[in-house]
Design a protein around this motif. Structure first.
Motif, PDB file in Angstrom:
ATOM      1  N   LEU A  55     -10.549  -3.772   7.873  1.00  0.00           N
ATOM      2  CA  LEU A  55      -9.639  -2.727   8.345  1.00  0.00           C
ATOM      3  C   LEU A  55      -9.911  -2.441   9.817  1.00  0.00           C
ATOM      4  O   LEU A  55     -11.020  -2.634  10.312  1.00  0.00           O
ATOM      5  CB  LEU A  55      -9.863  -1.448   7.541  1.00  0.00           C
ATOM      6  CG  LEU A  55      -8.998  -1.219   6.297  1.00  0.00           C
ATOM      7  CD1 LEU A  55      -9.504   0.003   5.555  1.00  0.00           C
ATOM      8  CD2 LEU A  55      -7.547  -1.034   6.680  1.00  0.00           C
ATOM      9  N   ASN A 103     -13.970  -0.792   3.684  1.00  0.00           N
ATOM     10  CA  ASN A 103     -13.625  -1.192   5.054  1.00  0.00           C
ATOM     11  C   ASN A 103     -12.823  -2.487   5.107  1.00  0.00           C
ATOM     12  O   ASN A 103     -12.709  -3.090   6.170  1.00  0.00           O
ATOM     13  CB  ASN A 103     -14.916  -1.366   5.875  1.00  0.00           C
ATOM     14  CG  ASN A 103     -15.695  -0.067   6.010  1.00  0.00           C
ATOM     15  OD1 ASN A 103     -15.104   1.007   6.133  1.00  0.00           O
ATOM     16  ND2 ASN A 103     -17.015  -0.162   5.979  1.00  0.00           N
ATOM     17  N   LYS A 159      -1.851   0.592   6.046  1.00  0.00           N
ATOM     18  CA  LYS A 159      -3.066   0.424   6.843  1.00  0.00           C
ATOM     19  C   LYS A 159      -2.843  -0.699   7.842  1.00  0.00           C
ATOM     20  O   LYS A 159      -1.856  -1.443   7.750  1.00  0.00           O
ATOM     21  CB  LYS A 159      -4.263   0.096   5.944  1.00  0.00           C
ATOM     22  CG  LYS A 159      -4.554   1.135   4.866  1.00  0.00           C
ATOM     23  CD  LYS A 159      -5.144   2.393   5.468  1.00  0.00           C
ATOM     24  CE  LYS A 159      -5.501   3.386   4.357  1.00  0.00           C
ATOM     25  NZ  LYS A 159      -6.085   4.634   4.930  1.00  0.00           N
ATOM     26  N   LEU A 203       0.844  -1.197   0.000  1.00  0.00           N
ATOM     27  CA  LEU A 203       0.000   0.000   0.000  1.00  0.00           C
ATOM     28  C   LEU A 203       0.876   1.242   0.000  1.00  0.00           C
ATOM     29  O   LEU A 203       1.924   1.287   0.658  1.00  0.00           O
ATOM     30  CB  LEU A 203      -0.909   0.020   1.236  1.00  0.00           C
ATOM     31  CG  LEU A 203      -1.942  -1.111   1.373  1.00  0.00           C
ATOM     32  CD1 LEU A 203      -2.652  -0.996   2.730  1.00  0.00           C
ATOM     33  CD2 LEU A 203      -2.950  -1.037   0.253  1.00  0.00           C
ATOM     34  N   GLU A 241      -4.542  -4.051  -1.575  1.00  0.00           N
ATOM     35  CA  GLU A 241      -5.383  -2.920  -1.951  1.00  0.00           C
ATOM     36  C   GLU A 241      -6.362  -2.629  -0.826  1.00  0.00           C
ATOM     37  O   GLU A 241      -6.770  -3.537  -0.089  1.00  0.00           O
ATOM     38  CB  GLU A 241      -6.178  -3.222  -3.228  1.00  0.00           C
ATOM     39  CG  GLU A 241      -5.331  -3.385  -4.465  1.00  0.00           C
ATOM     40  CD  GLU A 241      -6.188  -3.663  -5.704  1.00  0.00           C
ATOM     41  OE1 GLU A 241      -7.434  -3.622  -5.565  1.00  0.00           O
ATOM     42  OE2 GLU A 241      -5.612  -3.922  -6.772  1.00  0.00           O
ATOM     43  N   CYS A 242      -6.745  -1.349  -0.718  1.00  0.00           N
ATOM     44  CA  CYS A 242      -7.738  -0.949   0.274  1.00  0.00           C
ATOM     45  C   CYS A 242      -9.075  -0.753  -0.433  1.00  0.00           C
ATOM     46  O   CYS A 242      -9.178   0.052  -1.367  1.00  0.00           O
ATOM     47  CB  CYS A 242      -7.297   0.344   0.972  1.00  0.00           C
ATOM     48  SG  CYS A 242      -8.426   0.851   2.291  1.00  0.00           S
ATOM     49  N   ASN A 243     -10.074  -1.507   0.003  1.00  0.00           N
ATOM     50  CA  ASN A 243     -11.394  -1.436  -0.615  1.00  0.00           C
ATOM     51  C   ASN A 243     -12.429  -1.166   0.472  1.00  0.00           C
ATOM     52  O   ASN A 243     -12.876  -2.066   1.170  1.00  0.00           O
ATOM     53  CB  ASN A 243     -11.712  -2.746  -1.339  1.00  0.00           C
ATOM     54  CG  ASN A 243     -13.017  -2.677  -2.115  1.00  0.00           C
ATOM     55  OD1 ASN A 243     -13.678  -1.656  -2.135  1.00  0.00           O
ATOM     56  ND2 ASN A 243     -13.371  -3.780  -2.757  1.00  0.00           N
ATOM     57  N   ILE A 268      -9.227  -4.729   3.664  1.00  0.00           N
ATOM     58  CA  ILE A 268      -7.957  -4.853   2.948  1.00  0.00           C
ATOM     59  C   ILE A 268      -8.065  -6.100   2.082  1.00  0.00           C
ATOM     60  O   ILE A 268      -8.459  -7.171   2.554  1.00  0.00           O
ATOM     61  CB  ILE A 268      -6.765  -4.981   3.919  1.00  0.00           C
ATOM     62  CG1 ILE A 268      -6.511  -3.657   4.613  1.00  0.00           C
ATOM     63  CG2 ILE A 268      -5.507  -5.417   3.172  1.00  0.00           C
ATOM     64  CD1 ILE A 268      -6.069  -2.537   3.678  1.00  0.00           C
TER      65      ILE A 268
END
Length: 577
Positions: free
Chosen positions: A566, A496, A455, A451, A492-494, A498
């Protein structure tokens, strides 16, 4: 919220059950009642039909008796021989004929008409020549003279409708002399005749005409039944009339049935409603408590279900005990499965890690050996050379340290440990540091994408690393025979979650296998090379962390996605991994 939702569903189910029961009861009862009512109405129509036939037969008999009576008078016998000139004046007036059940009277002698009178609208009229001609065509009426017999029948006269006809030979009162001519009396079966049935027998009847086919049909609506009936008047002809029957029994019966239905609905609703209240108080409320306890369970925090007090219903208490045994068994089984997967991963990497550690140790050993040899010979060591050698040793020591730390993280945590806050990029680094242990084919290129802004997730790092390594190892086996061999691990952060994506150069997985791929003990590998527990355990670990493992069927290349929730920085205490 869950309790209210379950109660609402139970209440809805109970309501639907009541509606289904009442609906079924009404439908069945309605069918039974309607059938009985229908049969009763048919019976009444059949009785009415028989009454109409009886009336017609009664009129036929009355006409026959009148004909026989008049034909046997001596005066009639004299009249036909032209010996009684006053007969016509005495007997052919309206006053003389109005009370007779006839519409037409004809005297014949030798098939010739001597006299004919018709009663129409309270007057005596002379019948039309065409009508008389049609009567003379009825040989069965004229033959009575020669056959010495009487005849009663129903005939159709073309263009003049249907008639009841009676013919009698004219003889003297003592019947000693031979007959002289024929007396024919007829009564018209027209619309007025059938309409008059309403006043005679209180049945509404209407003439439908003459047909070549027998008609016994029944047509019905909510308010009236139409029954068609036929009387044979010739070899292939039928007089058709219709009985209009008002189904009073059915109408009254339906009113009674509605009352019955309302009473049944009330009592059934009352009884079932009372039953629901008892069930809700005695059973449902306790089941709701159990459901609430179950909803609070997490894979990572399985606790026994406890009730405020022991249930008065033995079955519910048995259910609680059974669930607690199941929870205990699941905890044990899950711990064993995770531990098994961990040992498999460690065993898989042991050879590669040993080789990866051996190389830097060899370099450190060689540098140290050279420095010791120079020291033993009291040789001067160049400061730059010494610095370079020591820096090389430190680099290789750091490399070994990272490998050992990765192995420790993979083997450290157990199912009994609490979840901790862990960096996503740190997990990617740890997997990369163990690459030498799980990379079985040197021709495979593995890349890692972290990332841009790190996070954190709430997890057991060792289990997340175990899942990612398992996915990468599966990918390396799957693309072993491919021309291009590459694997990508991306974070990747999507919203709420990971998403850890493991993508390889394969072209996806067939639909047949997609449906089974997460099933325990399902494997596409050869016998002895796979237990089929890998992805099943990975899926369990994902659920343990509140996430899931899925196959991206829309991706061009084979792609597995590990979704982990997350965690906000201020939602957990900082813990050291």
């Amino acid at each position: 919220m869950t309790t209210m939702r379950v109660k609402s569903k139970v209440l809805l189910t109970f309501f639907l059950a009541i509606m289904l029961l009442i609906g079924s009861l009404i439908t069945i009862s309605s069918q039974v009642f309607n059938t009985k009512f229908y049969d009763l109405e048919l019976s009444q129509i059949k009785d009415a039909q028989q009454v109409i036939l009886n009336e017609i037969n009664k009129d036929t008999e009355a006409l026959s008796l009148t004909t026989a009576d008049w034909a046997a008078w001596s005066e009639t016998y004299d009249y036909i021989q032209k010996k009684n000139s006053s007969y016509a004046a005495e007997n052919f007036s309206y006053e003389s004929l109005k009370n007779l059940p006839i519409d037409l009277i004809i005297y014949t002698n030798n098939n010739k008409i001597v006299h004919a009178s018709a009663i129409e609208k309270e007057k005596i009229k002379k019948p039309s020549t065409d009508l008389l001609s049609e009567v003379l065509k009825q040989s069965n009426l004229l033959q009575v003279y020669s056959d010495y017999r009487n005849t009663k029948t129903i005939i159709e006269l073309e263009n003049h409708g249907v008639w009841i006809a009676s013919a009698q030979p004219i003889s003297d009162s003592f019947q000693k002399a031979p007959p002289r001519g024929t007396l024919i009396m007829l009564k018209r079966l027209d619309q007025a005749y059938f309409k008059n049935m309403l006043s005679r027998v209180r049945i509404k009847v209407s003439l439908q005409g003459v047909s070549n086919k027998k008609n016994e049909a029944i047509k019905k609506s909510e308010t009236i039944f139409y029954k068609y009936s036929s009387i044979k008047i010739g070899s292939n002809k039928f007089l058709v009339y219709r009985i209009d029957h008002i189904p009073k029994t059915t109408i009254k019966g339906k009113e009674a049935f509605i009352t019955f239905t309302l009473v049944v609905v009330f009592f059934v609703s009352f009884i079932l409603g009372l039953t629901y209240l008892v069930i809700e108080k005695k059973v449902l409320s306790e089941l709701m408590k159990i459901i609430d306890e179950i909803n609070l369970l997490k894979v990572g925090n399985l606790t026994m279900i406890s009730m405020d007090k022991e249930s008065t219903i033995t079955e519910i208490q048995d259910l609680v005990n059974t669930l607690n045994k199941l929870i205990s068994r699941v905890k044990d089984d899950y711990a064993l499965l995770v531990q098994k997967g961990k040992f498999e991963s460690l065993g898989l990497m042991a050879g590669g890690v040993a080789h990866e550690i051996n190389n830097p140790i060899t370099v450190i050993q060689m540098n140290t050996f050279k420095l010791l040899r120079q020291l033993k010979k009291n040789e001067d060591i160049d400061a730059q050379v010494l610095k370079k050698k020591l820096e090389q040793n430190m680099q290789h020591i750091d490399r070994v340290t990272n490998i050992i730390l990765g192995m420790k993280k993979l083997s450290r945590h157990s199912i009994a440990d609490s979840l901790i806050k862990v960096s996503v990029n740190e997990i990617i680094n740890d997997v990369a540091s163990l690459e030498a242990g799980f990379k079985s084919d040197k021709d495979i290129t593995i890349t890692y994408t972290k990332l841009e802004e790190d996070k954190f997730i709430e997890a057991l790092p060792s289990q997340i690393i175990q899942v990612l390594i398992n996915l990468i190892v599966n990918s390396s086996h799957a693309i072993n025979d491919h021309g291009q061999k590459w694997i990508r691990l991306e974070a990747e952060c999507n919203r709420n979650f990971i998403q850890f994506k493991v993508i390889d150069s394969g072209n996806g997985i067939s639909k047949e296998i997609q449906e089974k791929i997460m099933d325990p003990f399902f494997t596409t590998k050869e016998v002895g090379k796979g237990t089929g527990l890998g992805l099943s355990i990975c899926q369990r670990i994902a659920h343990f962390h509140g996430g899931n493992l899925e196959l991206d069927t829309d991706s061009r290349n084979t792609t597995f996605i590990l979704n982990i929730p997350l965690v906000k920085l201020d939602s957990l205490e900082e813990k050291v991994s």
